[in-house]
Design a protein around this motif. Structure first.
Motif, PDB file in Angstrom:
ATOM      1  N   LYS A 189       0.821  -1.208   0.000  1.00 14.68           N
ATOM      2  CA  LYS A 189       0.000   0.000   0.000  1.00 14.68           C
ATOM      3  C   LYS A 189       0.859   1.263   0.000  1.00 14.68           C
ATOM      4  CE  LYS A 189      -4.173  -1.275  -0.514  1.00 14.68           C
ATOM      5  NZ  LYS A 189      -4.974  -0.790  -1.655  1.00 14.68           N
ATOM      6  N   ASN A 190       2.019   1.208   0.631  1.00 11.24           N
ATOM      7  CA  ASN A 190       2.928   2.357   0.569  1.00 11.24           C
ATOM      8  C   ASN A 190       3.503   2.531  -0.830  1.00 11.24           C
ATOM      9  OD1 ASN A 190       2.890   3.672   3.082  1.00 11.24           O
ATOM     10  ND2 ASN A 190       4.161   2.082   4.010  1.00 11.24           N
ATOM     11  N   LEU A 191       3.783   1.429  -1.494  1.00  4.31           N
ATOM     12  CA  LEU A 191       4.272   1.511  -2.872  1.00  4.31           C
ATOM     13  C   LEU A 191       3.215   2.136  -3.783  1.00  4.31           C
ATOM     14  CD1 LEU A 191       6.016  -1.978  -3.053  1.00  4.31           C
ATOM     15  CD2 LEU A 191       7.167   0.242  -3.141  1.00  4.31           C
ATOM     16  N   LEU A 192       1.949   1.821  -3.523  1.00  3.68           N
ATOM     17  CA  LEU A 192       0.859   2.440  -4.278  1.00  3.68           C
ATOM     18  C   LEU A 192       0.693   3.913  -3.908  1.00  3.68           C
ATOM     19  CD1 LEU A 192      -2.025  -0.221  -4.178  1.00  3.68           C
ATOM     20  CD2 LEU A 192      -0.678   0.450  -6.165  1.00  3.68           C
ATOM     21  N   LYS A 193       0.688   4.167  -2.618  1.00  3.48           N
ATOM     22  CA  LYS A 193       0.415   5.509  -2.105  1.00  3.48           C
ATOM     23  C   LYS A 193       1.390   6.550  -2.635  1.00  3.48           C
ATOM     24  CE  LYS A 193      -0.126   7.860   2.362  1.00  3.48           C
ATOM     25  NZ  LYS A 193      -0.136   7.635   3.833  1.00  3.48           N
ATOM     26  N   TYR A 194       2.653   6.151  -2.754  1.00  2.15           N
ATOM     27  CA  TYR A 194       3.680   7.103  -3.174  1.00  2.15           C
ATOM     28  C   TYR A 194       4.078   6.926  -4.643  1.00  2.15           C
ATOM     29  CZ  TYR A 194       3.835   7.995   1.811  1.00  2.15           C
ATOM     30  OH  TYR A 194       3.482   8.322   3.104  1.00  2.15           O
ATOM     31  N   ASN A 195       3.176   6.284  -5.402  1.00  2.00           N
ATOM     32  CA  ASN A 195       3.338   6.142  -6.860  1.00  2.00           C
ATOM     33  C   ASN A 195       4.606   5.397  -7.262  1.00  2.00           C
ATOM     34  OD1 ASN A 195       0.936   7.690  -7.442  1.00  2.00           O
ATOM     35  ND2 ASN A 195       2.105   9.522  -6.888  1.00  2.00           N
ATOM     36  N   TRP A 196       4.917   4.342  -6.502  1.00  2.00           N
ATOM     37  CA  TRP A 196       6.081   3.521  -6.818  1.00  2.00           C
ATOM     38  C   TRP A 196       5.685   2.150  -7.366  1.00  2.00           C
ATOM     39  CZ3 TRP A 196       7.836   4.829  -1.224  1.00  2.00           C
ATOM     40  CH2 TRP A 196       8.392   6.116  -1.197  1.00  2.00           C
ATOM     41  N   ALA A 197       4.392   1.890  -7.485  1.00  2.00           N
ATOM     42  CA  ALA A 197       3.933   0.556  -7.881  1.00  2.00           C
ATOM     43  C   ALA A 197       4.382   0.182  -9.285  1.00  2.00           C
ATOM     44  CB  ALA A 197       2.410   0.466  -7.777  1.00  2.00           C
ATOM     45  N   ASN A 198       4.620   1.184 -10.139  1.00  2.00           N
ATOM     46  CA  ASN A 198       5.041   0.873 -11.506  1.00  2.00           C
ATOM     47  C   ASN A 198       6.444   0.272 -11.557  1.00  2.00           C
ATOM     48  OD1 ASN A 198       6.341   3.226 -10.766  1.00  2.00           O
ATOM     49  ND2 ASN A 198       6.227   4.156 -12.801  1.00  2.00           N
ATOM     50  N   ARG A 199       7.151   0.307 -10.433  1.00  2.00           N
ATOM     51  CA  ARG A 199       8.479  -0.298 -10.370  1.00  2.00           C
ATOM     52  C   ARG A 199       8.409  -1.792 -10.055  1.00  2.00           C
ATOM     53  NH1 ARG A 199      12.290   2.338 -12.699  1.00  2.00           N
ATOM     54  NH2 ARG A 199      13.796   1.238 -11.372  1.00  2.00           N
ATOM     55  N   ILE A 200       7.219  -2.257  -9.684  1.00  2.00           N
ATOM     56  CA  ILE A 200       7.053  -3.671  -9.345  1.00  2.00           C
ATOM     57  C   ILE A 200       6.715  -4.452 -10.609  1.00  2.00           C
ATOM     58  CG2 ILE A 200       5.852  -5.314  -7.855  1.00  2.00           C
ATOM     59  CD1 ILE A 200       4.867  -2.934  -6.200  1.00  2.00           C
ATOM     60  N   PRO A 201       7.448  -5.519 -10.920  1.00  2.00           N
ATOM     61  CA  PRO A 201       7.085  -6.350 -12.076  1.00  2.00           C
ATOM     62  C   PRO A 201       5.635  -6.815 -11.969  1.00  2.00           C
ATOM     63  CG  PRO A 201       9.240  -6.976 -11.235  1.00  2.00           C
ATOM     64  CD  PRO A 201       8.668  -6.004 -10.247  1.00  2.00           C
ATOM     65  N   GLY A 202       4.959  -6.902 -13.108  1.00  2.00           N
ATOM     66  CA  GLY A 202       3.528  -7.196 -13.133  1.00  2.00           C
ATOM     67  C   GLY A 202       3.117  -8.424 -12.349  1.00  2.00           C
TER      68      GLY A 202
END
Length: 390
Positions: free
Chosen positions: A56-69
């Protein structure tokens, strides 16, 4: 933390509900811009039961695009499933709690049931295996009758066939003799996210293991309890006052950290327990009378338990409780901070620093494969909850 991998440092940086601006900047600079092993990150996120807060922190701070699908989808599915599971459990447990409340049983919500409603406020963030409830010892019989009336069985799950094995009278008596909790109450469901609902009933917040028992008067725990509404106000039970909630969380962490029973189940360094304590203090620290609390801990000789939990938590989060409080409850001899197997006659000592043990699969190799020589108390009373069958 210099000995840790970048992936490990990232996890430690994200196990909190809110990040400061400087923390966000540090994560972006030191981790997000780099190539990371997300399989390794996922493994330890789930191992420590902090996956959803990190995600949720990765989503919240717009870092989720760094996670492989493939990993991003797994995290999202897990979050949604965990949220639905918790929703179902709390809906199902509400009639039980209300029945207990209406019968004037002092049922106090512990750990996940309390924290999900009062701290995390998002039913997908915290993973809970069961519902933990505390009762005064003289109300256990009535509480048991009410829980059983709602279709629960006191026993254990046979994982081979999915059936619930009912505990014998001897097993129930034996468990209460050596533990601060009863044999679990279990109910099978037809829900796809929650095959069983499990209630753990406790009547003390401290271990009854040999060499861990403390003379704490549990009457003050329920006499000072306050009303707690759960499940959007549909259910009623009680909550400890803030000081005793913190004491319970610290005691739970301490037991799992120093006893072989917890260590051999990999419960001893779970980051979720440290996160619970940190977030609880962040939310309720202003409600705690730290001066009076320190005096009560010292008077009851349980200050070492709270100091153990907070000293380790602050290695992860930095200082988050008043420094005068920590200094006041600090034991003279700190050797115990690195000991484990303390229920045994001869405790062992960790050889690696705490932070390095968090991500070390081999941290307890020192125990070895043959534990019979020095694990006697745990094997006798705690390793096998169902024993001495009729």
């Amino acid at each position: 933390m210099n000995e840790l991998k970048a992936e490990e440092k990232l996890i430690l940086s994200l196990i909190k509900l809110e990040l400061t601006d400087s923390e966000v900047e540090s994560v972006e600079k030191n981790f997000i811009s780099k190539r990371l092993n997300w399989g390794y990150i996922a493994r330890w996120m789930f191992e420590h039961r902090v996956a959803m807060v990190v995600y949720k922190n990765l989503l919240k701070y717009n870092w989720a695009n760094r996670i492989p699908g493939k990993w991003r989808h797994l995290f999202e599915y897990y979050y949604l499933a965990n949220r639905e599971r918790n929703k179902y459990i709390y809906e199902a447990i509400t009639p039980v709690l209300n029945d207990l409340y209406e019968n004037k049983v002092h049922c106090i919500a512990l750990k996940g049931l309390f924290l999900n409603h009062m701290v995390y406020n998002d039913l997908g963030l915290r993973q809970s295996k069961d519902i933990d409830l505390f009762f005064p010892e003289d109300e256990l019989a009535l509480a048991t009758d009410i829980i059983l009336k709602h279709g629960f069985i006191q026993g254990e799950i046979d994982r081979n066939n999915g059936q619930i094995i009912k505990a014998t009278r001897k097993e129930k008596i034996f468990r209460k003799m050596i533990s601060h909790e009863l044999i679990s109450f279990i109910k099978k469901t037809n829900n796809q996210f929650c095959e069983y609902i499990e209630i753990d009933v406790q009547y003390d917040i401290f271990s009854h293991a040999k060499r861990l028992r403390v003379p704490f008067n549990t009457e003050v725990l329920h006499s000072s309890a306050k009303l707690l509404e759960i499940n959007k106000g549909k259910g009623r039970c009680y909550q400890f006052k803030e000081e005793y909630n913190l004491l319970q969380l610290c005691s739970h962490l301490y037991q799992d950290s120093v006893m072989f029973y917890g260590i051999l189940q990999n419960k001893d360094h779970e980051l979720s327990k440290y996160m619970d304590i940190y977030e609880f203090v962040k939310h309720f620290g202003r409600e705690i009378s730290w001066n009076d609390f320190s005096e009560e801990l010292i008077e009851n000789k349980v200050n070492h338990i709270v100091y153990f939990a907070l000293a380790h938590a602050e290695q992860i989060y930095g200082v988050f409780v008043p420094e005068f409080f920590s200094e006041r409850i600090k034991p003279k001899d700190l050797q115990y901070l690195n000991q484990f197997g303390v229920e045994e006659k001869n405790p062992l000592t960790w050889t690696k620093p705490f932070i390095e043990r968090i991500f070390d699969d081999n941290k307890w190799k020192k125990i070895g494969s043959d534990t019979s020589a020095f694990i006697t108390e745990s094997v006798k009373n705690y390793m096998y909850p169902f024993k001495n069958k009729d």
